[in-house]
Design a protein around this motif. Sequence first.
Motif, PDB file in Angstrom:
ATOM      1  N   GLY A 145      15.296   5.489   0.897  1.00  0.00           N
ATOM      2  CA  GLY A 145      16.212   4.427   1.235  1.00  0.00           C
ATOM      3  C   GLY A 145      16.730   3.500   0.012  1.00  0.00           C
ATOM      4  O   GLY A 145      17.697   3.235   0.134  1.00  0.00           O
ATOM      5  N   ILE A 146      15.762   3.474  -0.950  1.00  0.00           N
ATOM      6  CA  ILE A 146      16.159   2.769  -2.159  1.00  0.00           C
ATOM      7  C   ILE A 146      17.199   3.415  -3.002  1.00  0.00           C
ATOM      8  O   ILE A 146      18.097   2.808  -3.200  1.00  0.00           O
ATOM      9  N   ALA A 147      17.235   4.694  -3.235  1.00  0.00           N
ATOM     10  CA  ALA A 147      18.093   5.171  -3.653  1.00  0.00           C
ATOM     11  C   ALA A 147      19.509   5.187  -2.957  1.00  0.00           C
ATOM     12  O   ALA A 147      20.604   5.510  -3.713  1.00  0.00           O
ATOM     13  N   ALA A 148      19.556   5.200  -1.601  1.00  0.00           N
ATOM     14  CA  ALA A 148      20.620   5.021  -0.979  1.00  0.00           C
ATOM     15  C   ALA A 148      21.186   3.661  -0.843  1.00  0.00           C
ATOM     16  O   ALA A 148      22.375   3.287  -0.316  1.00  0.00           O
ATOM     17  N   GLY A 149      20.662   2.703  -1.608  1.00  0.00           N
ATOM     18  CA  GLY A 149      21.139   1.351  -1.868  1.00  0.00           C
ATOM     19  C   GLY A 149      20.130   0.314  -0.952  1.00  0.00           C
ATOM     20  O   GLY A 149      20.718  -0.807  -1.195  1.00  0.00           O
ATOM     21  N   GLY A 150      19.304   0.846  -0.390  1.00  0.00           N
ATOM     22  CA  GLY A 150      18.429  -0.351   0.595  1.00  0.00           C
ATOM     23  C   GLY A 150      17.250  -0.855  -0.424  1.00  0.00           C
ATOM     24  O   GLY A 150      16.348  -0.509  -0.346  1.00  0.00           O
ATOM     25  N   THR A 151      17.538  -1.639  -1.475  1.00  0.00           N
ATOM     26  CA  THR A 151      16.899  -2.083  -2.345  1.00  0.00           C
ATOM     27  C   THR A 151      15.926  -3.151  -1.970  1.00  0.00           C
ATOM     28  O   THR A 151      14.732  -3.531  -2.506  1.00  0.00           O
ATOM     29  N   ASP A 152      15.964  -3.656  -0.700  1.00  0.00           N
ATOM     30  CA  ASP A 152      14.988  -4.536  -0.079  1.00  0.00           C
ATOM     31  C   ASP A 152      14.143  -3.981   0.790  1.00  0.00           C
ATOM     32  O   ASP A 152      13.361  -4.642   1.442  1.00  0.00           O
ATOM     33  N   THR A 153      14.023  -2.556   0.672  1.00  0.00           N
ATOM     34  CA  THR A 153      12.909  -1.786   1.417  1.00  0.00           C
ATOM     35  C   THR A 153      11.643  -2.085   0.458  1.00  0.00           C
ATOM     36  O   THR A 153      11.275  -2.098  -0.623  1.00  0.00           O
ATOM     37  N   ARG A 154      10.737  -2.278   1.450  1.00  0.00           N
ATOM     38  CA  ARG A 154       9.148  -2.528   0.995  1.00  0.00           C
ATOM     39  C   ARG A 154       8.316  -1.640   1.991  1.00  0.00           C
ATOM     40  O   ARG A 154       8.752  -1.506   3.304  1.00  0.00           O
ATOM     41  N   ILE A 155       7.341  -0.937   1.337  1.00  0.00           N
ATOM     42  CA  ILE A 155       6.357  -0.040   2.180  1.00  0.00           C
ATOM     43  C   ILE A 155       4.899  -0.621   2.026  1.00  0.00           C
ATOM     44  O   ILE A 155       4.059  -0.068   2.313  1.00  0.00           O
ATOM     45  N   GLY A 156       4.641  -1.569   1.003  1.00  0.00           N
ATOM     46  CA  GLY A 156       3.215  -1.914   1.237  1.00  0.00           C
ATOM     47  C   GLY A 156       2.668  -2.192   2.455  1.00  0.00           C
ATOM     48  O   GLY A 156       1.344  -1.841   2.385  1.00  0.00           O
ATOM     49  N   GLU A 157       3.070  -2.752   3.374  1.00  0.00           N
ATOM     50  CA  GLU A 157       2.470  -2.962   4.550  1.00  0.00           C
ATOM     51  C   GLU A 157       2.437  -1.903   5.308  1.00  0.00           C
ATOM     52  O   GLU A 157       1.601  -1.929   6.469  1.00  0.00           O
ATOM     53  N   LEU A 158       3.006  -0.760   5.194  1.00  0.00           N
ATOM     54  CA  LEU A 158       3.011   0.348   6.065  1.00  0.00           C
ATOM     55  C   LEU A 158       2.026   1.530   5.532  1.00  0.00           C
ATOM     56  O   LEU A 158       1.651   2.329   6.074  1.00  0.00           O
ATOM     57  N   VAL A 159       1.562   1.066   4.154  1.00  0.00           N
ATOM     58  CA  VAL A 159       0.729   2.118   3.544  1.00  0.00           C
ATOM     59  C   VAL A 159      -0.728   1.409   3.352  1.00  0.00           C
ATOM     60  O   VAL A 159      -0.622   0.662   2.328  1.00  0.00           O
ATOM     61  N   ASP A 160      -1.627   1.685   4.114  1.00  0.00           N
ATOM     62  CA  ASP A 160      -3.055   0.756   3.981  1.00  0.00           C
ATOM     63  C   ASP A 160      -3.837   1.397   3.018  1.00  0.00           C
ATOM     64  O   ASP A 160      -3.456   2.652   2.557  1.00  0.00           O
ATOM     65  N   GLY A 161      -4.852   1.095   3.039  1.00  0.00           N
ATOM     66  CA  GLY A 161      -5.934   1.560   1.711  1.00  0.00           C
ATOM     67  C   GLY A 161      -5.604   1.002   0.552  1.00  0.00           C
ATOM     68  O   GLY A 161      -4.911   0.252   0.026  1.00  0.00           O
ATOM     69  N   LYS A 162      -6.890   1.339  -0.260  1.00  0.00           N
ATOM     70  CA  LYS A 162      -6.685   0.945  -1.648  1.00  0.00           C
ATOM     71  C   LYS A 162      -6.814   2.183  -2.544  1.00  0.00           C
ATOM     72  O   LYS A 162      -7.528   2.014  -3.650  1.00  0.00           O
ATOM     73  N   ASP A 163      -6.304   3.302  -2.349  1.00  0.00           N
ATOM     74  CA  ASP A 163      -6.582   4.397  -3.199  1.00  0.00           C
ATOM     75  C   ASP A 163      -5.056   4.656  -3.795  1.00  0.00           C
ATOM     76  O   ASP A 163      -4.304   3.864  -4.138  1.00  0.00           O
ATOM     77  N   GLU A 164      -5.009   5.924  -4.314  1.00  0.00           N
ATOM     78  CA  GLU A 164      -3.901   6.329  -5.247  1.00  0.00           C
ATOM     79  C   GLU A 164      -2.485   5.958  -4.509  1.00  0.00           C
ATOM     80  O   GLU A 164      -1.534   5.625  -5.479  1.00  0.00           O
ATOM     81  N   VAL A 165      -2.268   6.564  -3.275  1.00  0.00           N
ATOM     82  CA  VAL A 165      -1.338   6.315  -2.419  1.00  0.00           C
ATOM     83  C   VAL A 165      -0.862   4.856  -2.375  1.00  0.00           C
ATOM     84  O   VAL A 165       0.165   4.419  -2.424  1.00  0.00           O
ATOM     85  N   ALA A 166      -1.857   4.082  -2.066  1.00  0.00           N
ATOM     86  CA  ALA A 166      -1.550   2.392  -2.149  1.00  0.00           C
ATOM     87  C   ALA A 166      -0.970   2.222  -3.351  1.00  0.00           C
ATOM     88  O   ALA A 166      -0.148   1.226  -3.247  1.00  0.00           O
ATOM     89  N   ASP A 167      -1.550   2.726  -4.429  1.00  0.00           N
ATOM     90  CA  ASP A 167      -0.910   2.405  -5.715  1.00  0.00           C
ATOM     91  C   ASP A 167       0.243   2.688  -5.967  1.00  0.00           C
ATOM     92  O   ASP A 167       1.279   1.937  -6.517  1.00  0.00           O
ATOM     93  N   LEU A 168       0.673   3.785  -5.412  1.00  0.00           N
ATOM     94  CA  LEU A 168       2.071   4.493  -5.490  1.00  0.00           C
ATOM     95  C   LEU A 168       2.974   3.409  -4.622  1.00  0.00           C
ATOM     96  O   LEU A 168       4.222   3.409  -5.181  1.00  0.00           O
ATOM     97  N   ALA A 169       2.576   3.152  -3.574  1.00  0.00           N
ATOM     98  CA  ALA A 169       3.154   2.192  -2.425  1.00  0.00           C
ATOM     99  C   ALA A 169       3.759   0.784  -3.328  1.00  0.00           C
ATOM    100  O   ALA A 169       4.707   0.371  -2.952  1.00  0.00           O
ATOM    101  N   ALA A 170       2.515   0.356  -3.927  1.00  0.00           N
ATOM    102  CA  ALA A 170       2.731  -0.933  -4.732  1.00  0.00           C
ATOM    103  C   ALA A 170       3.732  -0.610  -5.848  1.00  0.00           C
ATOM    104  O   ALA A 170       4.532  -1.578  -6.010  1.00  0.00           O
TER     105      ALA A 170
END
Length: 401
Positions: free
Chosen positions: A163-188
Amino acid sequence: MTLRRQIATAVAAIAVLVAVAVGLLVHQAMIRQHVDQARTSALAALDSALDAYSRDSEPVARGGAVNDPALPERLRALADGGRHGSLLATDGTGESMWAAGPVRNGVLSVRVDFAQHRQAIADLDRIILFTVVAAVFTTVLAGVLVADRISRRLRTAATAARGIAAGGTDTRIGELVDGKDEVADLAAAIDLMSRTLHRRLEDEQRFTADVAHELRTPLTGLVTAAELLPPGRPTQLVQNRVQALRGLVEDLLEVSRLDADAESPDLSAVPLERAARRTVSLTGLDVTVEITADRQVRTDLRRLDRILGNLILNAHRHGAGPVHLTVDGLRITVRDHGPGYPEDLLRHGPQRFRTNAPERGRGHGLGLTIATGHARVIGSTLTFANHPDGGALATLTLPPD
């Protein structure tokens, strides 16, 4: 293979290997235990029979036999050599543990049935097999659940990145990816990248719009002053340059509006053949129009004129004739016979202020950028390629009604 399948396969393989290894170790340990128990029993029976034989020469009453024909040859040879021994052997009556020792009349031997021990080993093998299957199933199920959770969160991150690559630079996924692991770091990290990119794009768009607006006022005065100059060749040159500068400023304003996603199409029913011929006549350029299949669509005629006009102008300015425009249903193609589009444009699309290839002439690179922006507004797809027989090929695919 997806990440979920890779994790599930790896967990299953490891679980099977560990379970089989543990099962084999337990199986071998139990066999050794039962064999040792049977050997101990056989040797104890042999000692008892030897004691009875030494007293009354009647070992049969104590479970022993002298020169038993069923005694295994290896054990008979050992006893003939003056030593005591035991051996697990199979004959026509089943599996038995033998023990033998020398006596004055030959070889004294005892036989202990191994059937109960073998049955106990078989029962244990069934328990091990059931436990292995249950352990593997449970482990694989847990691995699939964990892998599915990781895969789902990674897919969410990948969708946001697209979505960001398509122009949606206001996209945020931090609230969609819970946890405190590496995937959460990637989302942040993706959220941080999106915010930074959004801010930079806003700064660039604001700068483009501000520059265009600031240039508009002095440019208007410059156009008026150029018109008041006395006729002559120098005056014509000045007026031509002023008009080129005016066109550049108007293009910058148009790019800033398209970048801001503030444009909305004015849709109406448009026959594509008539629209294409109208655009060609407005450009005043030499273009061959071919109609393979006409189609009426709902689109914005002004924006369609702008898209096709920019493609035709780009073909004449940076390519070579003849230029062909073909209408084939919902698809309109514009082809020239020049050197074709540069590789950088084919890989990354049009970029403002970059023509990328000296052989395609000079320019500020806004024509194709504007065409791409208008195509996005009317819901069309504009792609660029090089024709197999040479020349640049632009394809505009309009959406169905």
